[in-house]
Design a protein around this motif. Structure first.
Motif, PDB file in Angstrom:
ATOM      1  N   SER A   1      22.823  30.727  97.579  1.00 15.07           N
ATOM      2  CA  SER A   1      21.291  30.032  96.264  1.00 15.07           C
ATOM      3  C   SER A   1      20.653  31.082  95.522  1.00 15.07           C
ATOM      4  CB  SER A   1      20.149  29.238  97.418  1.00 15.07           C
ATOM      5  OG  SER A   1      21.942  27.948  98.396  1.00 15.07           O
TER       6      SER A   1
ATOM      7  N   THR B   1      20.548  21.873  92.155  1.00 16.50           N
ATOM      8  CA  THR B   1      20.742  23.059  91.074  1.00 16.50           C
ATOM      9  C   THR B   1      20.528  22.731  90.031  1.00 16.50           C
ATOM     10  OG1 THR B   1      22.383  23.132  92.454  1.00 16.50           O
ATOM     11  CG2 THR B   1      22.865  23.211  89.733  1.00 16.50           C
TER      12      THR B   1
ATOM     13  N   ALA C   1      30.620  32.582  91.399  1.00 14.26           N
ATOM     14  CA  ALA C   1      29.444  32.682  91.490  1.00 14.26           C
ATOM     15  C   ALA C   1      29.793  32.127  93.285  1.00 14.26           C
ATOM     16  CB  ALA C   1      27.925  31.277  90.853  1.00 14.26           C
ATOM     17  N   ASN C   2      30.346  30.856  93.686  1.00 16.76           N
ATOM     18  CA  ASN C   2      30.509  30.378  95.092  1.00 16.76           C
ATOM     19  C   ASN C   2      31.863  31.485  95.516  1.00 16.76           C
ATOM     20  OD1 ASN C   2      29.515  28.018  94.455  1.00 16.76           O
ATOM     21  ND2 ASN C   2      31.292  27.578  93.425  1.00 16.76           N
TER      22      ASN C   2
ATOM     23  N   SER D   1      28.599  33.835  96.574  1.00 15.04           N
ATOM     24  CA  SER D   1      27.616  33.191  97.632  1.00 15.04           C
ATOM     25  C   SER D   1      28.505  33.294  98.813  1.00 15.04           C
ATOM     26  CB  SER D   1      27.444  32.207  96.755  1.00 15.04           C
ATOM     27  OG  SER D   1      26.127  30.986  98.987  1.00 15.04           O
TER      28      SER D   1
ATOM     29  N   SER E   1      14.785  31.183  92.566  1.00 19.69           N
ATOM     30  CA  SER E   1      15.942  31.395  92.791  1.00 19.69           C
ATOM     31  C   SER E   1      15.103  30.932  94.205  1.00 19.69           C
ATOM     32  CB  SER E   1      16.750  32.034  92.838  1.00 19.69           C
ATOM     33  OG  SER E   1      17.085  31.703  91.724  1.00 19.69           O
TER      34      SER E   1
ATOM     35  N   ASN F   1      25.229  29.745  87.453  1.00 21.81           N
ATOM     36  CA  ASN F   1      25.200  28.720  86.996  1.00 21.81           C
ATOM     37  C   ASN F   1      23.796  28.021  85.915  1.00 21.81           C
ATOM     38  OD1 ASN F   1      27.159  28.251  88.719  1.00 21.81           O
ATOM     39  ND2 ASN F   1      26.362  27.409  90.773  1.00 21.81           N
TER      40      ASN F   1
ATOM     41  N   THR G   1      23.751  31.830  93.383  1.00 27.87           N
ATOM     42  CA  THR G   1      24.507  30.846  92.129  1.00 27.87           C
ATOM     43  C   THR G   1      23.733  30.693  91.294  1.00 27.87           C
ATOM     44  OG1 THR G   1      23.941  29.450  94.975  1.00 27.87           O
ATOM     45  CG2 THR G   1      26.163  31.067  94.287  1.00 27.87           C
TER      46      THR G   1
ATOM     47  N   GLY H   1      31.194  28.772  87.839  1.00 28.21           N
ATOM     48  CA  GLY H   1      30.914  28.011  89.350  1.00 28.21           C
ATOM     49  C   GLY H   1      31.557  29.318  90.299  1.00 28.21           C
TER      50      GLY H   1
END
Length: 453
Positions: free
Chosen positions: A407, A222, A357-358, A361, A163, A414, A410, A354
């Motif tokens: 990131s 991604t 995760a967002n 983030s 990552s 994801n 995420t 999503g």
């Protein structure tokens, strides 16, 4: 294909006592028969005989009550059938087997045709094997999310390395693009009420170019992270660790095909949306401007729905390409088959992942953005008011550090959800859990599951 794998549901555990419906000798073998004398010299004293008198096949000396009960009387000899044995609440310990084809104590086994079954109150099938981060059975939404987080937590060194590498490369490209190219574009006309139509069109085009370029780089990152983390997640399902080098060696033969898939999917979506908006664009250019714009917006929205439907249909193409070593087109066909009939479920799980995760983030990125605005020259108030169109290098670097950290959160979530969703769909449609159990070395799982159909 079945929607669930065919593991067997065993019968209930036997209760304490004699199985009904037994054939063979009707009495215990360690007691003297009718032809044997009840009292032999030196023998132990026998129990008191049954006051009702034994039957012709029973010994005169019966065992104490409570040790075992007489079997059912299918021949109708007149003896009352014993009360049924107590039911077992769950899975019990199996008694020692009798002779071949018979159950405990020499009587016919449970489930013999023509004889009643007993102990039916079993507690459901045994729990599925869980050699790694998920149980080997169809998964729920929470189990998919938990499996992604467990992979990140258990194999954090490998996940962090992948990552971090992808996030740093991606953010460096974005910073260079924004600092060297996109800072020269001007979007001030979008906030100017007196701007002409040509100025608005130019500003809108530059804004779309800027957003599209950043979005494309983020999309490539991604999917690339998903591909590299696919090996980590697939090994985590089996409970086996994998290093970053092993993950790269596994993904390297598919890199060219992967980038073909990465480029094809967004190009397909953009083409569909452009075709939907094209009639309105032509009307606006050669005829009625207002009507053309409205038609372009409606056509773009309708085409966007079609593009979204296709993107969800092909959302499992990346793990199919990496794990099954498929080509680009075959992996897309494979994804479409796996998603068929589960489109809304796949969309909901990916959308939920999503959003989660967002949100996580954003908790990290937003403070870095305000810090970058405070140190970037315009100040936080100026940044919020949109003052200053050019983004300084200080702002880009500090906000880029926050984006890298975000990131790193995420990407694993994801990617893990996508891979586990692919595995879940294969478990539901193809009984992949049997192959995973054999690969993980789970003893007897495949035989037991397969016998249930």
């Amino acid at each position: 294909m079945k929607d669930t794998p065919g593991w067997a549901s065993p019968g209930s555990a036997p209760s304490d006592g004699q199985e009904p419906g037994a054939s063979g000798p009707a009495g215990p073998t360690d007691r003297p028969g009718p032809a044997e004398p009840a009292d032999q010299p030196g023998s132990a004293p026998q129990d008191t005989p049954d006051p009702q008198g034994p039957g012709p096949q029973w010994s005169k000396q019966q065992p104490p009550p409570g040790q075992w009960s007489a079997p059912a009387d299918p021949a109708g000899s007149g003896r009352p059938a014993p009360p049924p044995p107590p039911r077992s609440p769950g899975w019990g310990t199996q008694p020692p087997p009798g002779p071949a084809g018979h159950g405990p104590g020499g009587f016919q086994a449970h489930g013999t045709p023509g004889y009643p079954a007993w102990g039916g109150g079993w507690g459901g099938p045994p729990p599925a094997a869980k050699p790694g981060v998920i149980p080997l059975r169809p998964l729920g939404v929470g189990e998919i999310l938990d499996g992604a987080v467990s992979t990140m937590r258990t194999y954090w060194r490998t996940v962090l390395g992948i990552s971090l590498t992808v996030a740093v490369v991606t953010e460096v490209l974005v910073i260079l693009l924004q600092g060297l190219v996109l800072n020269d574009t001007s979007t001030a006309a979008l906030n100017d009420p007196s701007a002409t139509a040509s100025e608005l069109t130019r500003a809108m085009g530059e804004a779309m170019l800027s957003s599209g370029a950043v979005f494309l780089i983020s999309l490539i990152a991604t999917v690339a992270a998903t591909a590299l983390l696919t090996t980590v997640t697939s090994r985590a399902v089996l409970g086996r660790p994998v290093t970053t080098g092993e993950a790269w060696r596994d993904a390297r033969p598919q890199v060219v095909k992967l980038f073909g898939l990465i480029l094809l999917l967004p190009l397909m979506a953009v083409t569909i949306i452009f075709v939907g908006a094209l009639p309105g664009i032509l009307v606006a250019v050669f005829g009625n401007t207002e009507g053309g714009v409205a038609l372009a917006v409606l056509g773009g929205l309708a085409a966007g729905v079609v593009a979204l439907w296709l993107m969800i249909r092909f959302s499992l193409a990346s793990p199919a390409l990496m794990l099954e070593k498929q080509g680009v087109v075959k992996s897309m066909i494979r994804s479409a088959k796996l998603v068929r009939g589960s489109w809304w479920r796949v969309l909901g799980i990916q959308l939920l992942a999503g959003i989660i995760a967002n949100i996580i983030s954003a908790i990290v990125v937003v403070p870095f953005t305000f810090l970058a605005a405070a140190l970037g020259g315009e100040g936080v108030v100026g940044f919020l008011n949109g003052e200053g169109n050019n983004l300084g290098w200080t702002f880009l670097i500090i906000s880029g550090i926050g984006s890298v950290i975000g990131s790193m959160i995420t990407f694993p979530i994801n990617a893990g959800v996508t891979v586990l969703l692919y595995i879940d769909q294969r478990i539901r449609r193809e009984a992949l859990d049997l192959e995973l159990a054999r690969a993980a070395g789970v003893q007897g799982y495949g035989a037991d599951a397969g016998s249930g159909g």
